[in-house]
Design an enzyme around this catalytic site. Sequence first.
Site, mmCIF file in Angstrom:
data_model
loop_
_atom_site.group_PDB
_atom_site.id
_atom_site.type_symbol
_atom_site.label_atom_id
_atom_site.label_comp_id
_atom_site.label_asym_id
_atom_site.label_seq_id
_atom_site.Cartn_x
_atom_site.Cartn_y
_atom_site.Cartn_z
ATOM 1 N N TYR A 116 -6.931 -10.261 8.803
ATOM 2 C CA TYR A 116 -5.878 -10.102 9.791
ATOM 3 C C TYR A 116 -6.502 -9.625 11.101
ATOM 4 C CZ TYR A 116 -2.931 -10.801 5.721
ATOM 5 O OH TYR A 116 -2.345 -11.337 4.603
ATOM 6 N N ARG A 166 -7.643 0.514 5.727
ATOM 7 C CA ARG A 166 -8.078 -0.450 4.706
ATOM 8 C C ARG A 166 -9.061 -1.415 5.349
ATOM 9 N NH1 ARG A 166 -4.716 -4.128 0.268
ATOM 10 N NH2 ARG A 166 -5.434 -2.585 -1.222
ATOM 11 N N SER A 224 -0.263 -0.276 -4.832
ATOM 12 C CA SER A 224 -0.964 -0.956 -3.751
ATOM 13 C C SER A 224 0.005 -1.735 -2.859
ATOM 14 C CB SER A 224 -1.985 -1.923 -4.361
ATOM 15 O OG SER A 224 -2.904 -2.363 -3.398
ATOM 16 N N PRO A 225 -0.300 -1.861 -1.561
ATOM 17 C CA PRO A 225 0.542 -2.703 -0.698
ATOM 18 C C PRO A 225 0.583 -4.135 -1.218
ATOM 19 C CG PRO A 225 -0.981 -1.385 0.611
ATOM 20 C CD PRO A 225 -1.399 -1.230 -0.816
ATOM 21 N N GLN A 242 1.918 0.769 5.629
ATOM 22 C CA GLN A 242 0.704 0.088 6.072
ATOM 23 C C GLN A 242 1.051 -0.725 7.308
ATOM 24 O OE1 GLN A 242 -1.017 -3.585 4.240
ATOM 25 N NE2 GLN A 242 -2.672 -2.217 3.567
ATOM 26 N N ARG A 268 -0.818 -5.762 -9.325
ATOM 27 C CA ARG A 268 -0.092 -6.621 -10.259
ATOM 28 C C ARG A 268 0.473 -5.885 -11.473
ATOM 29 N NH1 ARG A 268 -4.082 -10.314 -8.313
ATOM 30 N NH2 ARG A 268 -3.117 -12.129 -7.309
#
Length: 776
Positions: free
Chosen positions: A571, A619, A410-411, A489, A713
């Site tokens: 964002y 996303r 994952s980013p 991304q 993680r």
Amino acid sequence: MRVAAPRPLKVAVVGGGPGGLYAAVLLKRLDPAREVTVYERNAPDDTFGFGVVLSDETLGGIEHADPQVYRALAEEFVRWDAVDVVHRGQTLTSQGHGFAALGRRRLLAVLQARCAELGVRLRFRTPAPPTAELAAGHDLVIAADGAGSRTREAHAGVFGPRVTPHRCRYIWLAADFAFDAFRFDVAETEHGVMQLHGYPFAADASTVIVEMREEVWYAAGFDESSTEESVAHCAKVFSEALRGRPLTLGPSSAWTAFRTVVNERWSHGNTVLLGDAAHTAHFSIGSGTKLAVEDALALAACVQEQPALPEALAAYEAERRPVVASTQRAAAASLRWFEELAGYLDQPPRQFAFNLLTRSRRVTHGNLRLRDEHFTAAVERDFGCPPGTPPMFTPFRLRELTLRNRVVVSPMDMYSATDGLPGDFHLVHLGARALGGAGLVMTEMVCVSPEGRITPGCTGLWNPAQTAAWQRITDFVHRQSPGTAIGVQLGHAGRKGSTRLMWEGIDQPLPDGNWPLVAASPLPYHPGVSQVPYPLHRAALTDLREQFAAAARRAARAGFDLLELHAAHGYLLSGFLSPLTNRRTDAYGGDLAGRLRFPLEVFDAVRQAWPAERPMTVRISATDWAAGGTTAEDAVAVARAFAAHGADAVDVSTGQVVPDERPEFGRSYQTPYADRIRNAVGVPVIAVGAISSWDDVNSLLLAGRADLCAVARPHLYDPHWTLHAAAEQGYDGPGACWPAPYRAGSRTPPTGRTDAPRPRLTLTPPDPRRLPHRPE
């Protein structure tokens, strides 16, 4: 001087259900001198529901605490281990589940008899005195008076209850025969989908719950029918499952909507909540009575162990709250699954059955395989798993890119760049995870302009030097880890920019050197703390769109295999999508179509700039976890719009849009949103959010809830997480290729001696009483 012994507790129990009765039994048994009174406004044999399912874990606790109650219950249990799922006329059976059930009336009778034997005062058909009066006249008041607890409501300001109604109507009924298994049956009627949950609780009786969405209930005319008429209608709908038999109503059978009860506190002074008064869990995971009985066990133990009542009540809540929260998360997932059941009916039969069995996330691919290897192997074959290949190691194609497995790194923002330039850290970070076996490795959010950064440590793609630095990384991945794809991304921080590095103060403005922020509307992220952004005007929107397109062209030259547009987490593009952050009155605000306009313009510009053969994903935040924000229905519409504009997959995240969000954290907690989008829109989805085990990945894929799983993680903890998942599953195939220099480590290392001889003799003096008889 002799110290007087403490006076035995005087206890009042409000509610004579299983939890209240069992608490009374245990408290009295632990100290016979206690005065324990149970108040129950109904008759002894009045009951809600017909059968009760208890787990082996709960039964073990009962056996340890009161063997006499356990023995009485054990004589009554009906046991079975199969689950039948009926899908469009086909019955699919899964074995090895292990259920034990008995009639609720019989359970109450056993507990009532034990109370009477121990000297507990039972006051049936007797409403409890007012709460304040009880508290003043007793040392301990146990509120076990159900989901509608009057005791709880009397002190609502202290307990802080939150009661959430849900979207289905259901009714508890009975049938006069025993099902052969736990049966889930689905009927597609002219009014909509109805479902039946049935299980035996005696040799000649079964519990039957009929459930349906509220709009189906109204469409069937049940609001204008008597309960008897509506139940007769249900018996006809499910006549095959019921073998032509009628359904029986109980004294309290009624159509109702399930309500989830959560309390901020479980005690107030000497009054404590127990069972449904404190918490509810949807009946589809069979945990209501189980939780109440376990509450009673814990409360009695804490009262016995702690020196005073305040400490006992605090210990009880501390012990039980995490267990209950976990169960409620599982119950919520199960509840939502049944609310959205109609969206799964087009799944292949075995996948539908697997999806149903794993809906709460407590049953997984791994433990279902242990329970019923034959059934699970059939689901795997239907999915397309080659022999010996776990689902996560099957390939997946997006346009001309074939990923060798379903795992995505994952980013993850690293905040370790200088002037937007990725350096050696990024090479090692991304290169290590590419060597670690994932099918797709994603960069952090790469910003399209200096002003689009979150922090001074964020990477970018706004100049040729950054393009060259990224190409160094993609070249390494393609050369050293052939078959691993690397994606970029692209994003812009919007109102969440110009902040410190995460470990220096997340979302806090820079102490100096701040750059101006832009957003859909002039709303600061943290009012009074964050900078107020400038609302974007038409010319600025055009400039931003071109910045995204220019960054996409640089990403293509840098050699990335896939591009993801970041329209989540508050964002810039996410700020346009959410009604909480977009207050515009022009064409780029207002309804969802208006709020989608600019993100779709950016998507189209990037898609045109990005090579046609390479896939592009987006996303989104599927919910804001805040009142008035993006809803699940909005998320489906957003995903559908991006798919219509050419998105090859939707990466479904949630939240981080407003700081006062209240996420429902837990294992795989965001995946239901990906699941819903996949099945409603038909677009491939990437699931994210606390997916931490390969067993979860396999489960999500087989159930049809996701096409790819992004893991964050765990990849920070273990860069070789994917390869280690292959080793732990005994897989060594094309979906998990160990780099040649690492192949010697492709087996799990031994952790200690395993060849020690087993003990065969006990070298202690024999007990003469146990010697074999020896004839003279």
